[in-house]
Design a protein around this motif. Structure first.
Motif, PDB file in Angstrom:
ATOM      1  N   GLU A   1       0.833  -1.205   0.000  1.00  0.00           N
ATOM      2  CA  GLU A   1       0.000   0.000   0.000  1.00  0.00           C
ATOM      3  C   GLU A   1       0.871   1.260   0.000  1.00  0.00           C
ATOM      4  OE1 GLU A   1      -3.034   2.351  -0.484  1.00  0.00           O
ATOM      5  OE2 GLU A   1      -3.197   0.167  -0.550  1.00  0.00           O
ATOM      6  N   LEU A   2       1.959   1.242   0.770  1.00  0.00           N
ATOM      7  CA  LEU A   2       2.872   2.391   0.813  1.00  0.00           C
ATOM      8  C   LEU A   2       3.543   2.607  -0.548  1.00  0.00           C
ATOM      9  CD1 LEU A   2       4.539   1.737   4.300  1.00  0.00           C
ATOM     10  CD2 LEU A   2       3.066   3.678   3.716  1.00  0.00           C
ATOM     11  N   ILE A   3       3.927   1.506  -1.198  1.00  0.00           N
ATOM     12  CA  ILE A   3       4.561   1.611  -2.525  1.00  0.00           C
ATOM     13  C   ILE A   3       3.572   2.189  -3.533  1.00  0.00           C
ATOM     14  CG2 ILE A   3       5.638   0.335  -4.425  1.00  0.00           C
ATOM     15  CD1 ILE A   3       6.651  -1.705  -2.319  1.00  0.00           C
ATOM     16  N   PHE A   4       2.318   1.716  -3.477  1.00  0.00           N
ATOM     17  CA  PHE A   4       1.273   2.228  -4.380  1.00  0.00           C
ATOM     18  C   PHE A   4       1.086   3.740  -4.210  1.00  0.00           C
ATOM     19  CE2 PHE A   4      -0.711  -2.059  -5.259  1.00  0.00           C
ATOM     20  CZ  PHE A   4      -0.649  -1.936  -6.636  1.00  0.00           C
ATOM     21  N   GLN A   5       1.106   4.207  -2.964  1.00  0.00           N
ATOM     22  CA  GLN A   5       0.933   5.638  -2.696  1.00  0.00           C
ATOM     23  C   GLN A   5       2.045   6.460  -3.339  1.00  0.00           C
ATOM     24  OE1 GLN A   5       0.662   6.052   1.583  1.00  0.00           O
ATOM     25  NE2 GLN A   5      -1.170   4.764   1.701  1.00  0.00           N
ATOM     26  N   GLN A   6       3.269   5.965  -3.226  1.00  0.00           N
ATOM     27  CA  GLN A   6       4.406   6.681  -3.816  1.00  0.00           C
ATOM     28  C   GLN A   6       4.421   6.561  -5.341  1.00  0.00           C
ATOM     29  OE1 GLN A   6       6.465   8.708  -2.260  1.00  0.00           O
ATOM     30  NE2 GLN A   6       5.532   8.287  -0.256  1.00  0.00           N
ATOM     31  N   LEU A   7       3.976   5.406  -5.851  1.00  0.00           N
ATOM     32  CA  LEU A   7       3.931   5.198  -7.299  1.00  0.00           C
ATOM     33  C   LEU A   7       2.977   6.187  -7.960  1.00  0.00           C
ATOM     34  CD1 LEU A   7       4.892   3.415  -9.684  1.00  0.00           C
ATOM     35  CD2 LEU A   7       2.941   1.907  -9.214  1.00  0.00           C
ATOM     36  N   GLU A   8       1.896   6.517  -7.260  1.00  0.00           N
ATOM     37  CA  GLU A   8       0.918   7.482  -7.784  1.00  0.00           C
ATOM     38  C   GLU A   8       1.566   8.851  -7.992  1.00  0.00           C
ATOM     39  OE1 GLU A   8      -2.592   9.190  -9.173  1.00  0.00           O
ATOM     40  OE2 GLU A   8      -2.051   7.074  -8.968  1.00  0.00           O
ATOM     41  N   ASN A   9       2.553   9.185  -7.152  1.00  0.00           N
ATOM     42  CA  ASN A   9       3.266  10.461  -7.304  1.00  0.00           C
ATOM     43  C   ASN A   9       4.177  10.468  -8.526  1.00  0.00           C
ATOM     44  OD1 ASN A   9       2.133  11.423  -4.911  1.00  0.00           O
ATOM     45  ND2 ASN A   9       3.799  10.593  -3.655  1.00  0.00           N
ATOM     46  N   ILE A  10       4.717   9.288  -8.875  1.00  0.00           N
ATOM     47  CA  ILE A  10       5.674   9.195  -9.987  1.00  0.00           C
ATOM     48  C   ILE A  10       4.955   8.941 -11.308  1.00  0.00           C
ATOM     49  CG2 ILE A  10       7.648   7.896 -10.886  1.00  0.00           C
ATOM     50  CD1 ILE A  10       8.342   7.240  -7.927  1.00  0.00           C
ATOM     51  N   LEU A  11       3.987   8.017 -11.287  1.00  0.00           N
ATOM     52  CA  LEU A  11       3.210   7.683 -12.490  1.00  0.00           C
ATOM     53  C   LEU A  11       1.721   7.829 -12.164  1.00  0.00           C
ATOM     54  CD1 LEU A  11       5.059   4.448 -13.751  1.00  0.00           C
ATOM     55  CD2 LEU A  11       5.229   6.738 -14.720  1.00  0.00           C
ATOM     56  N   PRO A  12       1.245   9.073 -12.103  1.00  0.00           N
ATOM     57  CA  PRO A  12      -0.165   9.278 -11.735  1.00  0.00           C
ATOM     58  C   PRO A  12      -1.121   8.691 -12.774  1.00  0.00           C
ATOM     59  CG  PRO A  12       0.854  11.345 -12.447  1.00  0.00           C
ATOM     60  CD  PRO A  12       1.955  10.344 -12.347  1.00  0.00           C
ATOM     61  N   GLY A  13      -2.228   8.154 -12.270  1.00  0.00           N
ATOM     62  CA  GLY A  13      -3.276   7.672 -13.171  1.00  0.00           C
ATOM     63  C   GLY A  13      -3.042   6.310 -13.765  1.00  0.00           C
TER      64      GLY A  13
END
Length: 300
Positions: free
Chosen positions: A222-234
């Motif tokens: 879940e933490l990785i997903f949150q950060q991934l959204e910042n790098i590759l939004p959408g």
């Protein structure tokens, strides 16, 4: 060298460990026969896809594995002709009538003439039985000195037809506390298919891996997903995920004064090998294997 498959389509795979093989001019010459064989068999092919942030040194060659990085291991296991048994957790090694009696978590003990251990050094030190007393104090100190980085890898599998619109196949991230590397695996291998969805892998930073080492993989994911959204939004929702904890990722400090292998007992023969005695890359593994082979040849 772990490749995971999507539970929805076994042909959709993602490398959770090593991403590509880098060969230096020194090893291109020293291990030429290994590279020639793997290239001729199609296990390796040159890396031609763009990896942003990759440090390229003059003379280095980079290779990818069209069928996933575990295909290197599968190739050698197949060539060996050996009977392979997976998921056998060894817990104890004893000396019985000039043979090694190996105990596993489940199943009956088995006896062997020769034992080769290639697990991480801390796992060698966790083994019980007579092996505890066979390791000299000097060898114990050497094994205890081997250190590793820790990290997580998260594999994401998508439906066929999903588009991930970025200009790279892989990217090193330097500005995120959690994510260090992202790869679109099918793009990295230059494989496009209308029937197989794309797969993506995220490697965390080592500090993140160490901080969250004992947390549940669900929380870490879940933490990785949150950060991934910042790098590759959408990004679209994956149809499946695979979160891998690498407690022993890459060797940061190899065993001193035991290049390639460590012989614990001569008759019967017991030897340790692996990247803990060299370095964490393909050539380190080959170098250790050759050292183990030489030690075996000397005492058979």
């Amino acid at each position: 060298m772990t490749t995971a498959s999507s539970p929805h389509n076994l042909q959709s795979t993602v490398d959770l460990g090593a991403q590509y093989i880098t060969c230096t001019p020194h090893y291109a010459k020293k291990h030429q026969s290994f590279y020639d064989e793997l290239l001729a068999r199609g296990v390796l092919k040159p890396l031609t896809s763009p990896i942003e942030g990759m440090v390229i040194k003059e003379g280095d060659c980079n290779f990818v594995t069209p069928h996933g990085v575990s295909s290197i291991i599968n190739h050698y296991l197949k060539e060996s002709g050996a009977d392979i048994y997976f998921r056998q957790c060894v817990i104890q090694i004893n000396l019985r009538n000039d043979k090694w009696e190996v105990l596993r978590e489940t199943g009956s003990p088995e006896q062997f003439d020769i034992v080769v251990l290639t697990m991480p050094a801390p796992q060698i030190l966790q083994l019980q039985g007579d092996i505890v007393n066979l390791i000299s104090e000097c060898q114990r100190q050497q094994l205890e000195s081997v250190s590793y980085s820790s990290r997580y890898a998260l594999g994401l599998f998508y439906e066929a037809g999903t588009k991930i619109d970025v200009p790279w196949a892989g990217q090193y991230i330097t500005s995120n506390p959690c994510i260090r590397f992202i790869s679109i695996d099918n793009k990295k291998r230059n494989i496009e298919s209308s029937e197989i969805g794309p797969s993506l892998v995220i490697h965390t930073t080592v500090p993140f891996g160490v901080t969250y080492l004992e947390h549940s993989t669900e929380d870490v994911q879940e933490l990785i997903f949150q950060q991934l959204e910042n790098i590759l939004p959408g990004l679209p929702q994956p149809v499946a995920t695979k979160c891998q904890k690498w407690r022993h990722s890459q060797v940061t400090n190899a065993a001193a004064n035991s290049p390639g292998q460590m012989t614990l007992h001569l008759k019967p023969f017991l030897v340790c090998g692996g990247d803990g005695f060299t370095q964490s890359n393909f050539d380190g593994c080959v170098a250790s294997a050759l050292c183990v082979l030489e030690a075996l040849k000397n005492y058979i």
